[in-house]
Design an enzyme around this catalytic site. Sequence first.
Site, short mmCIF file in Angstrom:
data_model
loop_
_atom_site.label_atom_id
_atom_site.label_comp_id
_atom_site.label_asym_id
_atom_site.label_seq_id
_atom_site.Cartn_x
_atom_site.Cartn_y
_atom_site.Cartn_z
N ASP A 221 -6.08 5.97 -6.38
CA ASP A 221 -4.83 5.53 -5.82
C ASP A 221 -4.27 6.63 -5.13
O ASP A 221 -4.78 7.72 -5.71
CB ASP A 221 -3.93 4.29 -6.48
CG ASP A 221 -3.24 3.82 -5.83
OD1 ASP A 221 -3.05 4.09 -4.51
OD2 ASP A 221 -2.27 2.79 -6.27
C1 BGC Z 1 -0.48 2.34 -3.17
C2 BGC Z 1 -1.75 1.70 -2.80
C3 BGC Z 1 -2.03 1.97 -1.35
C4 BGC Z 1 -2.06 3.60 -1.16
C5 BGC Z 1 -1.96 4.27 0.17
C6 BGC Z 1 -0.26 3.68 -2.83
O1 BGC Z 1 1.12 4.26 -3.19
O2 BGC Z 1 -0.46 2.13 -4.57
O3 BGC Z 1 -1.89 0.24 -3.20
O4 BGC Z 1 -3.24 1.57 -0.90
O5 BGC Z 1 -0.56 4.11 -1.54
O6 BGC Z 1 -0.90 3.75 1.10
#
Ligand code: BGC
Length: 771
Positions: A293
Amino acid sequence: MKKLSTLILCSILIGCSTSRPSIKSNDSEKVVKAMTTEEKVRTVVGTAKYRPTPPELAPGCTNFENDTESAELLKNSVNTFMTENKVEGAAGDSYVIDELDIPAMVFADGPAGIRINPHRKNDSNSYYATAFPIATLLASTWNTELVERVGENIGNEVLEYGADILLAPGMNIHRNPLTGRNFEYYSEDPHLTGMIASAMINGIQSNGVGVSAKHFAVNNQETFRNGVNAIVSERAFREIYLKGFEIAIKKAQPWTIMSSYNKINGEYASESHKLLTEILRDEWGFQGMVMTDWWGQKDPIAQMQAGNDMLMPGTEKQVVTLIEAVESGKLSQEDLNRNTTRVLDLVKKSPAYRNYPYSNKPDLKAHAQVTREAATEGFVLLENNGALPLNKEIKTIAPFGIATYDIFTGGSGSGYVHKPYKITLKEGLQNNGYNVSEELEQTYLDYIASEKAKMGQESFWYVPIVGEMDVELTSIQKMAQNSDAALITIGRSSGEGSDRKLEGGDYYLSETEMNLIKNVSTEFKKLGKPTILILNIGGVIELTDCKDMADAMMIVWQPGQEAGNSIANVLSGKDTPSGKLPMTFAKRYSDVPSSTNFPWSDGDPSTVKYREDIFVGYRHFTTKNIEPLYEFGYGKSYTTFEYNDLMVNVNEGTVEVSVKITNTGNYSGKEIVQVYVSTPNGEVVKPVEELKAFAKTKLLAPGESETVYLTMKASDFASFVENRSAWVTDAGTYNIKVGASSTDIKLNADIEISDEIVRKVKVMFPQVNLK
Ligand code: BGC
């Protein structure tokens, strides 16, 4: 002539000796062998370009108070993850090596549609994307075909806007109603989650683009999300928190998986070899790539070793650390080669590799039609004393509630979509031929504008939420005189970065909201006119005290950009609501099994003990015999259905169920048939029942019948027995319950699962008794 051919021969020879194998004509392993360590490292680390201005910590993000790591990361990151790639506003991209023909892949959010910037510098075109209904609404449709169609549409926008991977679907379990991102997730039940996610993944990937199913795993809260240690039993881990992912991986083979920020039993998910290699790949057969993530910056070496192939969105620090680690022998070339190969295998499937001539012009009109239809199927009619659909005599409606004029189409954070427009409920009503009070509208619009002027600017982390407006009793009385019906819309929004609050205006109705519902219902009732309560919410709110106030109450969730049209179509009777709850609505928050250990346990904000174990949602309510306000699987229709002719047949390791559903009412409608199974007690305590199959009928006209067929495998009935580290299906009597909800069981039958079948199950489904 001789001179020329010698020259050609020389250049061919030189070409052969100096050029390296291109990815176009060689398999990934061969290409990787010819790459330098730095090239490999850069391939496994994303290439995010940071936006220069650090974001403010959003007001309301108080959950970060005890989370210095998250707060630090946020300060140093961006509030709109922007890459300087071909798709502005996408979340990240991968490294380019022209010499090897390796293009950049573009990764973009999210679960309700692609999230990219709608405008670009020095470009008069717009790049809006369709805001589809939130994941929770899609799960409420229980319609895998429909969800697959939504996925096809979302995937088409990913393809036509030049992206490669959609960072979706969100698949975490609704462990607690206060989780800020529940709207991005499907359900409290792993079977429903897995089936809906599979449909979504299949739909998206049918376009030749990939998904990143997230957040793997046990990511059930936003509070301290970067460091929280989820202490969970192996059984609950397997049966509740991993099961949905397992189903989706086996049924839909997502191209990628996103590991989660949190720790599981003391180990970061992104550093867990057990999770990312032993379970995901060795047991389930996952073939794709795993990415972290965003800013899940733990130990990059441990992440690489665990099988977390790619680090997103990528930092130079990670690159340096990994190069040094390979040089010093801390990270083996084999591990790096393996992960790089997986990234290149993904590249080879991507539209970027195919050089897909994306149009930047997806058919937004056609997709708007799909989002409108999909939304109505997920609306859950909770109460109706006959007020809905609205009587044909009703011409003038008095719409109360801020959300009527400023409806929430989706949640915030990475689940947000930059849509071309949104249809408010007031507009939807007008589009369906109703008159709405202009006076009331103006009062609300003025109030919303003046309240918003006092609040912060909307951003990735923050959505200004205006508290409900007080309406004088005399105004309500006047409206009751001048209109034929009242509509009250209660709205809620939440998003990434914080959990919801156990307060009025959030989980509870505020005093102003309660007064509004009470006064409007009373005054309209006095004149024999109905009040309809619309819940424009992303997750559970407590409805116990307002349950019987209005004449009808319907959850429309956050229904996407066509919100107003979708809702008005159902109010007018053009469409019949056919959604059912994918989670339990408790009478009181204290009835929720995780209420005493959310978001942390024993005063320690870094740890949460999942003490309720596998007894999440209805597994708790049915087993402990606690009456919920609205049970899992509940939802009314404008029509009624009868269940007949249940047949259950055990054929080797397969259990076949069929049941005849007849529409016995006066409206056309669809019914969701649910199969719950009660298993005999074996080595471990079983919940009273578990959802094992479901099906939705076609649109049945009054009097029409359909026989639905459902299939389960005996291996689906297995429990995870910790001391044997094995999935075990017990021999014995199973009760197959077919119903309209988890408690409204219409028909049931006992079947015998014999020792012989159990033995066969072990052979047929090797995941049973793995170790
Ligand atoms: C989130 C993800 C997301 C990623 C990219 C993170 O803060 O937890 O779900 O895909 O950012 O934006």
